[in-house]
Each structure stands twice: as C-alpha cells, then as structure tokens.
Design an enzyme around this catalytic site. Structure first.
Site, PDB file in Angstrom:
ATOM      1  N   LYS A  55      17.071  14.681  12.655  1.00  0.00           N
ATOM      2  CA  LYS A  55      15.977  13.954  12.014  1.00  0.00           C
ATOM      3  C   LYS A  55      16.508  12.978  10.959  1.00  0.00           C
ATOM      4  O   LYS A  55      16.065  11.826  10.900  1.00  0.00           O
ATOM      5  CB  LYS A  55      15.004  14.936  11.358  1.00  0.00           C
ATOM      6  N   ALA A  69      14.221  18.158   7.030  1.00  0.00           N
ATOM      7  CA  ALA A  69      14.183  19.615   7.094  1.00  0.00           C
ATOM      8  C   ALA A  69      13.543  20.069   8.390  1.00  0.00           C
ATOM      9  O   ALA A  69      12.743  19.345   8.993  1.00  0.00           O
ATOM     10  CB  ALA A  69      13.413  20.176   5.901  1.00  0.00           C
ATOM     11  N   ASP A  70      13.894  21.270   8.784  1.00  0.00           N
ATOM     12  CA  ASP A  70      13.245  21.916   9.909  1.00  0.00           C
ATOM     13  C   ASP A  70      13.132  23.390   9.577  1.00  0.00           C
ATOM     14  O   ASP A  70      14.079  23.992   9.069  1.00  0.00           O
ATOM     15  CB  ASP A  70      14.028  21.726  11.203  1.00  0.00           C
ATOM     16  N   THR A  71      11.959  23.976   9.839  1.00  0.00           N
ATOM     17  CA  THR A  71      11.695  25.372   9.511  1.00  0.00           C
ATOM     18  C   THR A  71      11.247  26.123  10.753  1.00  0.00           C
ATOM     19  O   THR A  71      10.419  25.620  11.517  1.00  0.00           O
ATOM     20  CB  THR A  71      10.591  25.479   8.429  1.00  0.00           C
ATOM     21  N   GLY A 106      16.442  24.585   7.642  1.00  0.00           N
ATOM     22  CA  GLY A 106      17.651  23.778   7.580  1.00  0.00           C
ATOM     23  C   GLY A 106      17.308  22.487   6.867  1.00  0.00           C
ATOM     24  O   GLY A 106      16.267  21.881   7.141  1.00  0.00           O
TER      25      GLY A 106
END
Length: 192
Positions: A55, A69-71, A106
C-alpha cells in the site's frame, strides 16, 4: 526535516483518519488501490507487513512521508479479514465467541530515504456471545468493514471481556509506536 503537511495516509479507513486527527497529526488521505491478497501462504505478521508495504509503495511520491497499515484478526493461525456478507460475519463471530484471538497490524512508514515496517499484536478475549447478540449485530452495518467482523470501538465492544496490549491497534492504528516514529521524522503530535 519534513513537516506535517507531507504525511500521506494510504488508507480509506475513517477510523485511521480519526485516530490521526485525535493525536493532532494533519494528513492527506490517499487510499492505495491494491489487491489485498498474499502471493503465497504467510503468517499473519508477514501478511500485514507485506500488505502495508504494498500500500505504501503504491501511493508514494517524492518528498512525502507515507503511512500505510493493514489489520487482520488471527485465530488458530487463520487470518480473518473483513467479512464479505452476513454469513461470513456470523461464521467469524461464532469462531471468536468465548475465545482469545490476536489483532495484528502491519505498519509501513515510507520516505524518500527509508522504509520501516513493523507489527503490533494485541490479544482480545471475547465472552461467549449469545446467538441473539450475534444475529442482532450482523443486522447492523458495523461488522462489514472491519477485520474479524467486529469493531471494538462500537457495538462490537460488548463482546470483549479483556484485551492484552494496544487498544488502538484493535481499532486499526497503533498510535503510540506510530507517533514516536513520525516524531523522529519531524511530524509531531499536536502537543509536542
């Protein structure tokens, strides 16, 4: 030294935007249009790092600081992302009911000079959720744009018995470690 107006949030998440506003960090939203899937099986930590990097790189332009971010929710090494529909949301809630899961985010901070990626993990314990609660919950709009099919900051907070770790990570952006890293780049929280 970079200034605050250079921060780009590579996310369309209203929760991430609100958390940055909450700590007084001005930013511009530029969602990354990337396919959110791994090229091969990965651990939840590797998966969220991979996607946050993807991203950040997708929206990067010279002279900017990119925050991506990625959750995901992880249970028994199974990654639970956003449920596609009511059936998937109910399946997730039934899996999580009465158990402890991990919320893994992340984060990538990308500048012209460097890229830093890290993860934050929070353990969340759910009560045994009554079926009537689950059915009422999936009838709302809340589960469908959230990893694991629930929002701790909303109605889904009713399911949470305890958390071990960063609450804001569960919301979608671990603001303490992010703030410290942005501060080092000259992007200061409101009070600094």
């Amino acid at each position: 030294m970079l200034t605050q107006h250079h921060l780009i949030l590579a996310s369309a998440s209203p929760r991430r935007t609100e958390l940055l506003r909450q700590i007084g960090v001005p930013h511009t939203v530029r969602p990354a249009d990337v396919l959110e899937e791994a090229p091969y099986p990965m651990s939840s930590e590797d998966y969220v790092m991979y996607l946050s990097q993807k991203k950040a790189r997708a929206v990067a332009q010279p002279g900017e600081v990119i925050l991506a971010a990625d959750t995901v929710v992880s249970l028994d090494h199974r990654i639970l992302e956003k449920p596609a529909d009511r059936t998937a949301a109910l399946e997730m809630l039934r899996l999580l009911s009465g158990r402890t899961h991990e919320v893994v985010t992340g984060v990538t901070i990308l500048t012209d000079e460097r890229e830093e990626t890290f993860t934050v993990t929070t353990k969340v314990r759910f009560c045994t959720i009554p079926e009537s609660w689950m059915l009422s919950y999936v009838a709302t709009d809340e589960p469908y744009d959230k990893a694991g099919g629930y929002g701790i900051q909303g109605i889904g907070g009713l399911f949470v018995e305890a958390i071990d770790g960063d609450y804001y990570n569960v919301v979608g952006l671990p603001i303490n470690p992010i703030s410290r890293r942005l501060d080092a780049l000259g992007i200061k929280p409101m009070f600094a």
